[in-house]
Design a protein around this motif. Structure first.
Motif, PDB file in Angstrom:
ATOM      1  N   PRO A  44       0.831  -1.206   0.000  1.00 25.70           N
ATOM      2  CA  PRO A  44       0.000   0.000   0.000  1.00 25.70           C
ATOM      3  C   PRO A  44       0.869   1.261   0.000  1.00 25.70           C
ATOM      4  O   PRO A  44       1.891   1.316   0.680  1.00 25.70           O
ATOM      5  CB  PRO A  44      -0.803  -0.115   1.301  1.00 25.70           C
ATOM      6  N   GLY A  45       0.457   2.245  -0.775  1.00 29.52           N
ATOM      7  CA  GLY A  45       1.216   3.491  -0.849  1.00 29.52           C
ATOM      8  C   GLY A  45       0.615   4.561   0.045  1.00 29.52           C
ATOM      9  O   GLY A  45      -0.419   4.360   0.693  1.00 29.52           O
ATOM     10  N   ILE A  46       1.283   5.721   0.055  1.00 27.14           N
ATOM     11  CA  ILE A  46       0.801   6.858   0.844  1.00 27.14           C
ATOM     12  C   ILE A  46      -0.334   7.537   0.070  1.00 27.14           C
ATOM     13  O   ILE A  46      -0.178   7.863  -1.101  1.00 27.14           O
ATOM     14  CB  ILE A  46       1.959   7.840   1.105  1.00 27.14           C
ATOM     15  N   THR A  47      -1.465   7.735   0.741  1.00 18.82           N
ATOM     16  CA  THR A  47      -2.617   8.317   0.068  1.00 18.82           C
ATOM     17  C   THR A  47      -2.729   9.810   0.365  1.00 18.82           C
ATOM     18  O   THR A  47      -2.056  10.334   1.246  1.00 18.82           O
ATOM     19  CB  THR A  47      -3.916   7.649   0.537  1.00 18.82           C
ATOM     20  N   THR A  48      -3.638  10.454  -0.355  1.00 13.89           N
ATOM     21  CA  THR A  48      -3.885  11.870  -0.109  1.00 13.89           C
ATOM     22  C   THR A  48      -4.410  12.082   1.316  1.00 13.89           C
ATOM     23  O   THR A  48      -4.058  13.064   1.970  1.00 13.89           O
ATOM     24  CB  THR A  48      -4.892  12.401  -1.148  1.00 13.89           C
ATOM     25  N   VAL A  91       9.828   5.965  -0.046  1.00 10.98           N
ATOM     26  CA  VAL A  91      10.956   5.390  -0.796  1.00 10.98           C
ATOM     27  C   VAL A  91      10.811   3.875  -0.872  1.00 10.98           C
ATOM     28  O   VAL A  91      10.948   3.274  -1.945  1.00 10.98           O
ATOM     29  CB  VAL A  91      12.296   5.756  -0.114  1.00 10.98           C
ATOM     30  N   LYS A  92      10.513   3.265   0.263  1.00  9.72           N
ATOM     31  CA  LYS A  92      10.417   1.805   0.302  1.00  9.72           C
ATOM     32  C   LYS A  92       9.365   1.275  -0.665  1.00  9.72           C
ATOM     33  O   LYS A  92       9.613   0.331  -1.407  1.00  9.72           O
ATOM     34  CB  LYS A  92      10.046   1.339   1.720  1.00  9.72           C
ATOM     35  N   VAL A  93       8.183   1.890  -0.620  1.00  6.93           N
ATOM     36  CA  VAL A  93       7.093   1.390  -1.455  1.00  6.93           C
ATOM     37  C   VAL A  93       7.458   1.540  -2.931  1.00  6.93           C
ATOM     38  O   VAL A  93       7.249   0.623  -3.736  1.00  6.93           O
ATOM     39  CB  VAL A  93       5.772   2.117  -1.120  1.00  6.93           C
ATOM     40  N   PRO A 130       3.900  14.647  -2.464  1.00  8.98           N
ATOM     41  CA  PRO A 130       4.299  14.107  -3.770  1.00  8.98           C
ATOM     42  C   PRO A 130       3.923  12.635  -3.929  1.00  8.98           C
ATOM     43  O   PRO A 130       3.418  12.230  -4.985  1.00  8.98           O
ATOM     44  CB  PRO A 130       5.820  14.320  -3.788  1.00  8.98           C
ATOM     45  N   SER A 131       4.144  11.830  -2.889  1.00  8.64           N
ATOM     46  CA  SER A 131       3.768  10.416  -2.978  1.00  8.64           C
ATOM     47  C   SER A 131       2.266  10.256  -3.119  1.00  8.64           C
ATOM     48  O   SER A 131       1.784   9.390  -3.851  1.00  8.64           O
ATOM     49  CB  SER A 131       4.220   9.665  -1.730  1.00  8.64           C
ATOM     50  N   ALA A 132       1.524  11.088  -2.382  1.00 13.06           N
ATOM     51  CA  ALA A 132       0.061  11.000  -2.440  1.00 13.06           C
ATOM     52  C   ALA A 132      -0.440  11.291  -3.851  1.00 13.06           C
ATOM     53  O   ALA A 132      -1.367  10.654  -4.345  1.00 13.06           O
ATOM     54  CB  ALA A 132      -0.549  11.977  -1.435  1.00 13.06           C
ATOM     55  N   MET A 133       0.199  12.257  -4.502  1.00 11.90           N
ATOM     56  CA  MET A 133      -0.225  12.582  -5.868  1.00 11.90           C
ATOM     57  C   MET A 133       0.063  11.423  -6.813  1.00 11.90           C
ATOM     58  O   MET A 133      -0.760  11.084  -7.666  1.00 11.90           O
ATOM     59  CB  MET A 133       0.467  13.855  -6.359  1.00 11.90           C
TER      60      MET A 133
END
Lengths: 452, 399
Positions: A44-48, A91-93, A130-133
């Motif tokens: 799972p990534g970082i969300t908005t 970074v990890k994801v 930035p990750s959320a986007m």
């Protein structure tokens, strides 16, 4: 169409050996892109929502910090720790997905579009933006219509914050008049210059101005993230590239963005940019024309554009005219050493910093900190200068022994990670290396490994 | 000698004919490679917004102590400068330079950036060298790189970005070098030879690795020579200064780097003291490393994105402001003076009622230094290097 697997892995993926179940023909690569995103399903990534929660956390901590010197220091530490954890997760994801997803082309496209729509966090409140986007506005749209991608990105809080749209008010709006505040044209300009039409794409300063007026109302709040304020909107209709937009809410803005997405200048600009990123700084004009034509005839259907790209012979030339950017180099090296996504996800902060975060910076590509909204440079000589090459060599010689135990036999590894590119010079050099460690280092430091 | 060629470049901008300047060819070196002459320019970007008021302190103005009751209780006596100003005691080691006319200051100077006070945007504008008439990000290269672009044919060695941090100031189409003083290639001679073989047929990799190996070896030799066993370890500032000095003694004419630690929102007495001492160490070490002759041809300028609030805040610090300070050092400058009109500290003299009012454009100081050192024409400086800048009247910055 049969293709060269080495070219597929280097040019359109994150290197050899290809992950299990990786598609082996252009048709299969395209079919994989049409399927659900396997990388996103892995980790799972970082969300908005996560990024907005960070803004709220930081603001609350800063309020607490106003109470005393001790509280200020404590708040600083909490904010730093919170941001560090999110940065490491981000970074990890990204690395774990690039390592493990069978759909390497999709992961490379994620990086391409993240760079095309560069955003950088400007302060500690927004480091996760930035990750959320990437997670919410790029990944879900990169194999659909470009218009949808453009709208999702342009209205994302990360972009609104980065290019100052959050501070742009219609000078004739209710709040603008009351407070004497006005327009910021930054995002309106970059949408045309960088994200769609390109420099010289047939727009004028008047178009930029009208677009900026049209985009008023888009902003960001700590409570809600994306926010639209009707009281900030410049009254009246705006005319961009000859089309007049009027109405309430975000709809006229979205219409204008959709119109930009299907302009022939946009088709040409982004087709060329794709070819430059993946193939050559001076791409075959016929390749660009084929992609651009697919863009125009499909109304900006990205699958059609990728299809024209991958089925064109010039996409498969054997010449490795580009250089792997640092993030790509590191993923490919980790893969060559047998490091998995799970290994990366399990890294502690120190190991991650030593293995990925600091090396990326020292090689000239600090994570999510491109020098400007035009993103990272494409030219090989920007990445291979004395300092950055020295860092690649140093990494190649020193880090593998910390990541693979035992180290792979460098002679076998040359074949595994270089494929068809394992030529005479590198094979001979590796066989003469003083130790396994240096043999592995030579493979990873070689031009064959660093070029693509 | 250098003036003529650069005058010509400016003249071309103005539409003058090249034929009118017979000196043109004599300024191209025999080897076909151009140089900037003998003068050295060092630019230090101070990231985080240096507190200029706390550095060059208006000690004679009673308002200063009123604005900053918690900050102005200086434990040591500051060094007296001129016109009612005194130097923060953390920089007392620079007083001999001041007395020798090799240290000067520009007070109440800033970029054209106003009101938003974001470090990020402020540094962007500082390093792009643009004004408010140019849209943010419209200029994608740094002003120091544009200076190099104005002299096609300079070798990459001419300018060095020192350190590991990105330096947008020097980024752009003109080639420039970068290296971090602590960067070393630790490989055995045998591996070095194997790498040479691997890179042999790829000029990009071959040239970059040769340069890297040479630099790395040189630095190791220097280290052996300079630091006998048991000697105290050098600080990062000293290493940075040593490396810059080493390059500037050779073929390089420009060195740029950045230092952080200036964002003193809380407990400023400690934070500013430490940042200033680091800067002082860098300047003194650089002077020592360059030696008298080259220091005599050197102009060093520090630039920061903006100043800080005139009033202290609630955490014994200061917040983001507007008018700031540049420090000038080097044997090439007409030091011993504080440049720039002083706006005063009265309530009505402040910018937005809170910040030191900027009275000059920080770019103009760099522009005058470049004009004086390398002979760049004013028209070129005001159009290409700093688009939209009005350099104003000559402040006679250099000797």
């Amino acid at each position: 169409m049969p293709i060269n697997q080495t070219v597929a892995a280097f040019r359109f993926g994150f290197g050899l050996p290809l992950p299990k179940a990786a598609p082996a023909t252009p048709e299969a690569m395209l079919a994989a892109l049409a399927d659900p995103d396997p990388g996103a399903a892995l980790w799972p990534g970082i969300t908005t929502a996560d990024a907005v929660a960070q803004m709220q956390f930081v603001e609350a901590a800063r309020r607490r910090g106003k109470e005393s010197k001790e509280a200020f220091e404590m708040a600083g530490r909490e904010i730093g720790l919170y941001g560090m954890e999110l940065r490491d997760q981000s970074v990890k994801v990204a690395v774990a997905r690039a390592l493990d997803s069978p759909d390497g082309f999709r992961e490379r496209l994620v990086a391409f579009w993240a760079d095309h729509f560069t955003v950088v966090s400007k302060n500690q409140r927004t480091t996760a933006m930035p990750s959320a986007m990437v997670e919410d506005a790029i990944r879900p749209y990169l194999s659909g219509q470009f218009a949808d991608l453009l709208v999702a990105v342009t209205l994302h809080p990360a972009m609104l914050l980065y290019l100052n749209q959050d501070q742009s008010l219609g000078p004739g709006s209710k709040v603008g008049k009351a407070k004497g505040r006005g327009l910021n044209e930054n995002l309106a300009r970059e949408v045309m210059e960088l994200h769609t039409l390109g420099v010289g794409g047939g727009y004028s300063q008047a178009d930029v101005r009208e677009m900026a007026e049209l985009m008023t109302g888009l902003t960001v709040t700590t409570a809600d993230g994306f926010t639209f304020r009707e009281t900030w909107v410049e009254p009246g209709a705006e005319t961009v590239l000859g089309v007049t937009y009027d109405g309430k809410g975000t709809e006229p803005i979205i219409q204008a963005l959709r119109a930009l997405a299907v302009r022939p200048e946009t088709a040409e600009h982004i087709s060329r940019k794709l070819a430059v990123h993946f193939v050559s700084d001076d791409p075959d004009p016929d390749l660009v024309a084929a992609m651009s034509s697919a863009w125009r005839s499909s109304g900006g259907d990205l699958m059609a554009v990728y299809g024209a790209f991958l089925t064109h012979p010039s996409a498969w030339t054997l010449t490795a005219a580009k250089v792997r950017q640092p993030a790509e180099f590191l993923v490919a090296a980790l893969r060559g050493l047998g490091v998995t996504g799970a290994d990366v996800m399990a890294m502690d902060q120190k190991t991650l910093a030593r293995t990925v975060v600091r090396p990326m910076q020292a090689m000239g590509q600090p994570w999510q900190q491109a020098p400007g909204p035009n993103g990272w440079p494409e030219q090989p000589e920007k990445w291979i200068n004395p300092a950055h090459l020295a860092t690649r060599i140093a990494w190649s010689m020193a880090l593998p022994q910390r990541l693979a135990d035992p180290l792979p036999d460098p002679r076998a590894m040359a074949g595994t990670v270089l494929g068809d590119r394992a030529g005479e010079a590198i094979t001979l050099a590796v066989s003469r290396a003083e130790s396994v460690r240096e043999g592995v280092g030579l493979v990873l430091a070689s031009p064959e490994f660093n070029r693509r | 000698m250098m003036n003529r060629r650069f005058f010509l470049r400016g003249a071309a901008v103005l539409g003058c004919s090249v034929a009118a300047h017979p000196m043109l060819t004599t300024l191209t070196l025999a080897a076909g490679e151009k140089t900037l002459g003998e003068n050295r320019l060092v630019v230090i970007i101070l990231r985080g917004a240096m507190d200029g008021l706390g550095t060059v302190i208006p000690v004679d103005d009673p308002l200063y102590a009123q604005y900053r009751p918690g900050l102005s209780d200086l434990r040591e006596a500051p060094g007296a400068l001129t016109g009612g100003f005194a130097l923060n005691p953390a920089l007392s080691g620079l007083m001999p330079l001041w007395q020798a006319g090799q240290l000067g200051f520009v007070h109440a100077t800033s970029t054209p950036y106003r009101d938003k006070r974001s470090h990020f945007d402020g540094q962007d504008i500082l390093e792009a060298g643009t004004g408010t008439d140019v849209a943010a990000h419209a200029v994608r290269d740094g002003w120091l790189n544009r200076m190099l672009q104005a002299v096609p044919g300079l070798s990459a060695e001419t300018a060095y970005a020192v350190g590991r941090d990105a330096l947008p100031l020097l980024e752009g189409p003109a080639p420039a070098r970068n290296w971090a003083p602590d960067l070393r290639l630790r490989i055995t001679p045998a591996t070095e030879r194997l790498l040479e073989a691997v890179y042999h047929d790829d000029p990009l990799f071959r040239d970059a690795s040769e340069e890297a190996m040479t630099l790395s070896d040189e630095l190791d030799d220097d280290l052996m020579a300079a630091a006998p066993l048991g000697a105290k370890r050098l600080s990062n500032n000293e290493k940075l200064a040593d490396f810059a000095a080493d390059r500037l003694r050779g073929a390089s004419r420009i060195a740029a780097f950045s230092q952080t630690g200036w964002d003193t929102h809380a407990n400023q007495a400690v934070g500013l003291d430490s940042a200033l001492k680091g800067l002082q160490q860098t300047i003194l070490r650089l002077r020592e490393g360059l030696g008298e002759e080259i220091w005599g041809k050197t102009t060093l300028i520090t630039m920061t994105e903006f100043g800080r609030t005139v009033r202290e805040n609630g955490t014994k610090g200061t917040d983001h402001g507007t008018g700031g300070l540049s420090i000038l050092a080097g044997g090439a400058i007409r030091g011993g003076q504080i440049f720039g009109p002083w706006p005063g500290l009265g309530e009505s003299a402040l910018y937005a009622g809170r910040d030191l009012m900027p009275t000059t454009d920080i770019r103009s100081w760099a522009a005058w230094a470049m004009a004086g050192m390398y002979g760049f024409d004013r028209a070129l400086l005001e159009s290409s290097i700093f688009p939209g800048l009005d350099m104003g009247s000559d402040p006679r910055l250099l000797l």
